[in-house]
Design a protein around this motif. Structure first.
Motif, PDB file in Angstrom:
ATOM      1  N   MET A  47     -54.371  33.506 -15.804  1.00  0.00           N
ATOM      2  CA  MET A  47     -53.518  34.642 -14.944  1.00  0.00           C
ATOM      3  C   MET A  47     -52.107  34.157 -15.330  1.00  0.00           C
ATOM      4  N   ARG A  48     -51.489  35.391 -15.508  1.00  0.00           N
ATOM      5  CA  ARG A  48     -49.900  35.424 -15.843  1.00  0.00           C
ATOM      6  C   ARG A  48     -49.338  36.150 -14.658  1.00  0.00           C
ATOM      7  N   LEU A  49     -48.205  35.374 -14.193  1.00  0.00           N
ATOM      8  CA  LEU A  49     -47.610  36.043 -12.990  1.00  0.00           C
ATOM      9  C   LEU A  49     -46.130  36.189 -13.304  1.00  0.00           C
ATOM     10  N   SER A  50     -45.602  37.206 -13.537  1.00  0.00           N
ATOM     11  CA  SER A  50     -44.128  37.487 -13.775  1.00  0.00           C
ATOM     12  C   SER A  50     -43.373  37.103 -12.533  1.00  0.00           C
ATOM     13  N   LEU A  57     -46.282  27.768  -5.891  1.00  0.00           N
ATOM     14  CA  LEU A  57     -45.192  28.010  -6.894  1.00  0.00           C
ATOM     15  C   LEU A  57     -43.876  27.207  -6.176  1.00  0.00           C
ATOM     16  N   SER A  58     -43.996  27.160  -4.896  1.00  0.00           N
ATOM     17  CA  SER A  58     -42.704  26.425  -4.362  1.00  0.00           C
ATOM     18  C   SER A  58     -42.477  24.719  -4.525  1.00  0.00           C
ATOM     19  N   VAL A 105     -42.953  25.823 -10.318  1.00  0.00           N
ATOM     20  CA  VAL A 105     -41.489  26.635 -10.410  1.00  0.00           C
ATOM     21  C   VAL A 105     -40.473  26.016  -9.724  1.00  0.00           C
ATOM     22  N   GLY A 106     -40.854  25.684  -8.341  1.00  0.00           N
ATOM     23  CA  GLY A 106     -40.125  24.865  -7.410  1.00  0.00           C
ATOM     24  C   GLY A 106     -39.142  26.004  -6.582  1.00  0.00           C
ATOM     25  N   ALA A 107     -39.000  25.954  -5.412  1.00  0.00           N
ATOM     26  CA  ALA A 107     -38.149  26.932  -4.652  1.00  0.00           C
ATOM     27  C   ALA A 107     -38.357  26.612  -3.157  1.00  0.00           C
ATOM     28  N   ASP A 108     -37.421  27.312  -2.269  1.00  0.00           N
ATOM     29  CA  ASP A 108     -37.876  27.137  -1.045  1.00  0.00           C
ATOM     30  C   ASP A 108     -38.786  28.086  -0.414  1.00  0.00           C
ATOM     31  N   ALA A 119     -45.637  32.654 -14.614  1.00  0.00           N
ATOM     32  CA  ALA A 119     -46.326  31.256 -14.372  1.00  0.00           C
ATOM     33  C   ALA A 119     -47.597  31.482 -14.508  1.00  0.00           C
ATOM     34  N   LEU A 120     -48.194  30.336 -15.122  1.00  0.00           N
ATOM     35  CA  LEU A 120     -49.830  30.411 -15.508  1.00  0.00           C
ATOM     36  C   LEU A 120     -50.454  30.033 -14.314  1.00  0.00           C
ATOM     37  N   LEU A 121     -51.363  30.865 -13.649  1.00  0.00           N
ATOM     38  CA  LEU A 121     -52.005  30.235 -12.547  1.00  0.00           C
ATOM     39  C   LEU A 121     -53.676  29.868 -12.834  1.00  0.00           C
TER      40      LEU A 121
END
Length: 288
Positions: free
Chosen positions: A1-4, A36-37, A43-46, A286-288
């Motif tokens: 699955m691809r997530l934009s 994802l975080s 990807v890395g995030a808060d 992101a590839l999930l």
């Protein structure tokens, strides 16, 4: 699955933005936010912010915030500026919009475009953040009296602290210290976040006054740990500083965060206004 996705940041408070205006947040959004975080391995995030369909007449969208631990937040000052910037950039009907109304779990917020920053990917936005409250029920807080919760004693991390508790649509505990840089936030932050006096947990700001119109701040956010900036935290910090007589209401207060500077003003009636940047980092899948 691809997530934009689009990754954006406001004063280095970075989130992954998903366009959910058609179907709403994914059913597995809590686990997706955690996945994802994760920094270094994803990807890395808060956290993750979902841009959803509006709920209020005249609104452009609804912001839903999911912290790095998967919990849902009420409001994010840096995040909502980035939502406005995303809409202005990605929605043809809103291209060039100077004023946007965006729904949040703490009510609709009005944002006004202040111009482009030094980079074409950056916009400057002003946000009407609404009225702050110092009352215990608004946070909520227990075992501290009904409020106003100004300059109260709180025992945490093995010692007593003087704190001012402020709700700006989400809960904050503001602590004045002589030197924010010397604090070991990883050691003391969780003791505030999960203190039994805050049944829904709390965001904690440690502030160092630098003058009547300047503060330095570090923040420990519930669900995310230390972040480089917090828009609602900057608002709560200025509200607390004016209550304590450290800053003057009615003028712009510059709050120095690890990731940049936000400008906050306390308006009549305890309303708050925030001005700061919104920056697009990248877009991808992101590839999930």
């Amino acid at each position: 699955m691809r997530l934009s996705f689009t990754k954006m940041q406001g004063c280095a408070n970075d989130y992954i933005y998903l366009d959910c205006r058609t179907g709403g947040p994914p059913a597995d959004i809590a686990s997706l936010a955690r996945q994802l975080s994760a920094r270094h391995v994803s990807v890395g995030a808060d956290g993750v912010i979902c841009i959803c369909a509006p709920q209020t007449p005249g609104a452009a969208a609804t912001m839903r915030i999911y912290n790095a631990d998967g919990s849902e937040g009420m409001m994010c000052g840096n995040g909502i500026r980035c939502v406005a910037q995303w809409l202005r950039t990605h929605d043809p009907d809103l291209a060039g919009a100077d004023t946007l109304l965006i729904d949040t779990r703490s009510g609709p917020k009005t944002l006004r475009w202040q111009g482009q920053g030094n980079d074409a990917r950056e916009g400057l936005w002003q946000v009407e953040m609404g009225r702050y409250s110092l009352l215990a029920d608004s946070l909520p807080a227990v075992n501290m009296g009904p409020g106003p919760l100004v300059d109260c004693t709180l025992h945490a991390a093995g010692r007593d602290w003087r704190v001012t508790c402020v709700s700006v649509g989400n809960p904050h505990c503001v602590v004045v210290v002589p030197d924010v840089d010397s604090l070991d936030l990883a050691a003391i932050g969780p003791a505030f976040e999960k203190h039994p006096n805050f049944p829904r947990q709390v965001n904690t700001e440690f502030i160092q006054p630098l003058g009547p119109d300047r503060l330095k701040m570090r923040v420990w956010e519930r669900g995310s740990g230390e972040t480089w900036a917090c828009g609602t935290g900057a608002c709560a910090s200025v509200a607390a500083a004016t209550q304590l007589g450290l800053c003057d209401p009615g003028q712009d207060i510059r709050v120095q965060l690890r990731g940049g500077v936000l400008t906050i003003r306390v308006l009549p009636g305890q309303d708050l206004r925030m001005t700061g940047p919104a920056f697009t980092v990248c877009e991808g899948e992101a590839l999930l």
